[in-house]
Structure formats: C-alpha cells, structure tokens
Design a protein around this motif. Structure first.
Motif, mmCIF file in Angstrom:
data_model
loop_
_atom_site.group_PDB
_atom_site.id
_atom_site.type_symbol
_atom_site.label_atom_id
_atom_site.label_comp_id
_atom_site.label_asym_id
_atom_site.label_seq_id
_atom_site.Cartn_x
_atom_site.Cartn_y
_atom_site.Cartn_z
ATOM 1 N N SER A 70 -4.086 -3.904 3.036
ATOM 2 C CA SER A 70 -4.650 -4.544 4.221
ATOM 3 C C SER A 70 -5.919 -3.829 4.682
ATOM 4 O O SER A 70 -6.941 -4.459 4.976
ATOM 5 N N SER A 71 -5.880 -2.502 4.718
ATOM 6 C CA SER A 71 -7.013 -1.725 5.210
ATOM 7 C C SER A 71 -8.217 -1.813 4.277
ATOM 8 O O SER A 71 -9.361 -1.684 4.724
ATOM 9 N N THR A 72 -7.983 -2.035 3.004
ATOM 10 C CA THR A 72 -9.083 -2.149 2.044
ATOM 11 C C THR A 72 -10.035 -3.281 2.417
ATOM 12 O O THR A 72 -11.241 -3.205 2.178
ATOM 13 N N PHE A 73 -9.504 -4.324 3.051
ATOM 14 C CA PHE A 73 -10.320 -5.488 3.397
ATOM 15 C C PHE A 73 -10.609 -5.577 4.901
ATOM 16 O O PHE A 73 -11.105 -6.596 5.384
ATOM 17 N N GLY A 74 -10.249 -4.529 5.657
ATOM 18 C CA GLY A 74 -10.519 -4.537 7.091
ATOM 19 C C GLY A 74 -9.353 -4.986 7.942
ATOM 20 O O GLY A 74 -9.515 -5.207 9.151
ATOM 21 N N GLY A 75 -8.170 -5.128 7.328
ATOM 22 C CA GLY A 75 -6.986 -5.554 8.075
ATOM 23 C C GLY A 75 -6.299 -4.398 8.781
ATOM 24 O O GLY A 75 -6.735 -3.242 8.718
ATOM 25 N N SER A 76 -5.209 -4.718 9.455
ATOM 26 C CA SER A 76 -4.468 -3.738 10.250
ATOM 27 C C SER A 76 -3.362 -3.079 9.437
ATOM 28 O O SER A 76 -2.867 -3.659 8.463
ATOM 29 N N PRO A 77 -2.936 -1.866 9.829
ATOM 30 C CA PRO A 77 -1.801 -1.211 9.163
ATOM 31 C C PRO A 77 -0.514 -1.979 9.427
ATOM 32 O O PRO A 77 -0.408 -2.721 10.415
ATOM 33 N N THR A 78 0.467 -1.815 8.566
ATOM 34 C CA THR A 78 1.708 -2.579 8.678
ATOM 35 C C THR A 78 2.921 -1.665 8.821
ATOM 36 O O THR A 78 2.867 -0.483 8.495
ATOM 37 N N THR A 79 3.992 -2.259 9.302
ATOM 38 C CA THR A 79 5.283 -1.574 9.367
ATOM 39 C C THR A 79 6.392 -2.606 9.449
ATOM 40 O O THR A 79 6.150 -3.764 9.810
ATOM 41 N N THR A 80 7.598 -2.204 9.099
ATOM 42 C CA THR A 80 8.750 -3.092 9.250
ATOM 43 C C THR A 80 9.016 -3.307 10.734
ATOM 44 O O THR A 80 8.915 -2.383 11.535
ATOM 45 N N TYR A 81 9.374 -4.532 11.114
ATOM 46 C CA TYR A 81 9.453 -4.901 12.528
ATOM 47 C C TYR A 81 10.880 -4.971 13.054
ATOM 48 O O TYR A 81 11.717 -5.708 12.523
#
Length: 478
Positions: A312-323
């Motif tokens: 995600s970060s490679t393209f400018g997106g946000s970090p992720t986590t299990t919800y």
C-alpha cells in the motif's frame, strides 16, 4: 488454489457457527460482506484523513490488502485489513519537520511494513514464543500507550480549534453510540459519529453562517479565517468513476512513490510493535471464536500484514492492520467464512474507484475529526492499559514500574535526544527504545522479586514490605 476457494455451502441452525472454509448461500454471504464494509468504514477513512493521505486510495488498498492477507494465510484466518492507527503519531512528527511530506511518510511506513514482514517470517519458523520473549505484555502495553497518548497535542492543536462545539457534540455522540446502542450499531460508532458530525456541521452552516476559526491549513500558524464548515467544491468537480488522483494537502500527488530518511524511519518503527500486538491479539481472538489452533498461522498473519502495508505504501496508500471492528461482526453473526471477507474486499475496491465518494469523505469538517479523534486517540492509549490488565502485569514489581516509566514520559512528552547535528531521537522513537532497553536491562536481575510502591521509591533505604507494614501497624521492635 482451487481447493482454497472451494467453500462448502451450509445452512446452519440459528446460533450455529459458519467455519472459515464454509459459506452461506451467496446472497447472504454478500449481505455479511456488506456488514464488514460498514464496520471497517469509519476508521479506515478517518485515519488517512488525519495522516494527510488519500481516503479513496486507502479504502481501495484495504480491499487489495485484505485479499493478499487471506491468500497468505491460506484462508484460515478470517480478517479485514483496514487503515492502521499505529503510525498516526509518527506521521504527525514527520510532518512537523520542514521536509516531512507525504512521500517521506509513505516511504518510512513502507520500511516498517518490511520489518513487520521479516518479524512474521521469523515467527513462522521460530514459533510465536519469540514474540513474548522480546516483547512481553509489559513492554507492548507501554509502547501502545505512548503511541496513543502522544497524539493528544494533535487533537488540541489542529482539529479541536477548527470548531470546538461541533467537536464536543460529535465526541459526546460517539461515546453514547459506542456504549448505549445495541449490538452491531455500537460497533460502527465511528461511522455514525462521522455522519452525525457531518450533518450537524451542515445545519450549523445553514443556521449560523460561516465560522471564524483556523482551518486544517492554517492551524499551524493559528490564523483564523471565515469559512464554511462543509465545502463540496471538490465533490462537485470529482468524477463518479476513476482511479484515485489529484494532489494531497501538501502538494504531493495522491499516487506517489516513496522517499526515505533514516530519521523518519526511526520515528515510525515503534508502530511495528503496535502492529505485532494487534495482529497477535487478533489471531488469538479468532482462534478462540472458531475453536481452531491458529498458532501455526501467527507468523503468516504478521508477514501478510507487513507485506500489505509495504504494498500500500509503495503507491502512496495507508498502512494496514487487522480490524477489531470486524471481529465484532463475526462475534455477532457467528459467520467466520472467509468468503464474506472476499466480498467485503471487492466492495472496498469498487468504492475506492469512485472519486466523488472519496471527495465527500475528504470534505469532512475539521471539527468532526476533532470530536472523533479525541476519543479514538485516547482509546489507542488505553489499549496499552488493556494489554497490561489482560496479562496481569504487576506494577508492584520495579521492573515493570521503574523499567517502563522513563520511556513512557519520554514518548508521551516528546523528549528529544540530540545524537549529532543532523540526527536526533525524540518522542515515540526515543520512548520505545528506552522502554525496551530499560525493561530488558533489569528484567530477571537484582531485586526484581521485591514489590515497591511509589511511596517506597521515595524511601529507598527501606524494603517495600517493611515500609508498607510500618504504615499499617506502626513501628516494630526487634
């Protein structure tokens, strides 16, 4: 691969669970998937906004990354990957620097994602016990706490002043919604608060006209201007269908490549510890709910989230986590089918391809974000306390009391350690290092078996038991 996507269709009796490798008829599966989208929706959009990243890109990658997670874990760990809050404080610290733009933000988080992936690979081969040795609950709880409470100045200095009354009413609504509404509705309190605050701001514009306050772009200087609470200029101009595009508030393109700085990377690495805690807790919770042993998949889950964050970060997106929000949906419905998560992921990708929808979210008034974040950031901090309580961390033990104290204050207070002219450690990075080093420096050594109170620490010449006994029963004679 064909076996992985072969869910066995079942029609369970009321209250009977649906296993990860099972599914309801597709019509009902789509309905459950839609519930997962609603559950993750509020936080997944709010956190990109407060990090200065694009919410449309964030939700699109949340869908892509969820599919990646399910594939890496062989569909054994039902989870949705939404935007992580673990890096919000670090991002605020990066943006406080003159050259800390979005490219440096996503570049630093990309490295953190790769570090998490490496930890996951290590755990996969060495076993989950390695996590508890290096990052016991006392340390993990302290790091999560300092990450959350470090964000207090962000609320007080940026969001709350934009519209204090809207912020107060939104926060009040969110507290009531989370605690008083029944079942599923309480689990989407963030989304409901977002809608409530949005509508409240719109009515305030109609009734009272423009507000004279700082905006998101003038909060740093304190300059107050007249402005509408809700402005849909960008919404009108946005297309219905298309890839996320345009410019972020700092002028960087929505889709952009990463930039790297060692100083900024060190600022975000403590977030990896929070992600380890979140993912570990998530896998344990899902294992308990599904009555399956998921320890063999612990490393895969960590690595999957790490690779997802990096992608995600490679393209400018946000970090992720299990919800955790989606765990709530599974708990309420007893449907643990990974098929429902694929549905949710596809819906999220489609929403991410609707620029007009993203523009509506990006137009969320600052006062609304102030009300939501004052609760969310506090909750992040209190998750650290929750980790302590659930694991029975004993603060009568000086290893826990004294070993963690310095790091907490350094991290929450923004203490700075100047290493060279161009390199310093501060805030969360310094606090995390002190927590880990001080804890392991004294753990299992010296008088760790003694129990001390804060009063005993102010009387270092007396053993804690004697000091407490003296206050309970008066002086003793031998």
């Amino acid at each position: 691969m064909s076996t992985m996507f072969s869910w066995r269709e079942v029609t369970p009796a009321p209250g009977e669970p649906v296993a990860p490798d099972e599914r309801l008829p597709w019509g009902r599966t789509v309905g459950i998937g839609a519930q997962h989208v609603v559950a993750m929706f509020g936080a997944t959009f709010v956190f990109p906004l407060v990090m200065g990243l694009d919410p449309n890109l964030a939700i699109m990658f949340s869908g892509i990354c969820t599919i990646l997670f399910l594939l890496i874990t062989s569909n054994r760990v039902p989870s949705y990957l939404g935007t992580s809050a673990s890096f919000v404080a670090s991002v605020a610290a990066i943006r406080a620097h003159d050259n800390g733009d979005s490219a440096y933000v996503t570049g630093s988080i990309l490295v953190a994602g790769l570090v998490l992936a490496a930890v996951g690979i290590l755990v996969h081969f060495a076993g989950s016990e390695v996590i508890h040795k290096v990052l016991p609950p006392a340390v993990t709880g302290a790091v999560v706490m300092l990450i959350g409470f470090n964000l207090a100045p962000v609320v007080a200095g940026i969001y709350w002043p934009q519209d204090q009354w809207i912020a107060l009413l939104t926060a009040t609504f969110m507290v009531c919604a989370a605690c008083l509404l029944p079942g599923f509705w309480s689990r989407i309190a963030v989304l409901l608060a977002l809608i409530f605050g949005y509508l409240l701001s719109w009515f305030a514009d109609l009734l009272f006209g423009q507000i004279h306050s700082v905006t998101g772009s003038t909060a740093a200087t304190g300059q107050k201007v007249d402005h509408d609470r809700v402005s849909w200029t960008a919404v009108t101009a946005a297309h219905w269908v298309g890839f996320p595009s345009g410019k972020l508030p700092d002028g960087v393109s929505v889709v952009h490549g990463p930039s790297f700085s060692l100083t900024f990377i060190l600022l975000v690495l403590p977030g990896v510890i929070a992600l380890i805690a979140e993912n570990t807790g998530h896998v344990k919770a899902v294992a308990e709910m599904t009555q399956n042993d998921l320890d063999p998949y612990m490393g895969r889950a960590l690595a999957a989230d790490g690779f997802a964050t990096a992608l995600s970060s490679t393209f400018g997106g946000s970090p992720t986590t299990t919800y955790a929000e989606n765990i709530g949906v599974m708990g309420a419905t007893k449907v643990y089918s990974t098929a429902a998560y694929y549905v949710a992921a596809v819906v999220a990708i489609l929403l991410g391809l609707c620029p007009k929808f993203g523009a509506i979210v990006s137009a969320t008034p600052g006062g609304v974000l102030g009300g939501i974040t004052v609760i969310l950031y506090g909750m992040i901090g209190l998750v650290g306390a929750k980790i302590w309580v659930e694991n029975g961390v004993d603060f009568g033990n000086p290893v826990n009391m004294v070993g963690l104290a310095g790091g907490l204050i350094a991290g929450i207070g923004g203490v700075t350690l100047q290493i060279t002219t161009n390199f310093e450690l501060s805030g969360i990075a310094l606090g995390t290092i002190l927590v880990i080093v001080y804890f392991h420096l004294v753990n299992g050594r010296g008088s760790a078996g003694h129990h001390y109170t804060t009063e005993a620490l102010s009387h270092p010449g007396e053993p804690a038991d004697a000091y407490q006994a003296g206050h309970r029963a008066g002086p003793t004679q031998e």
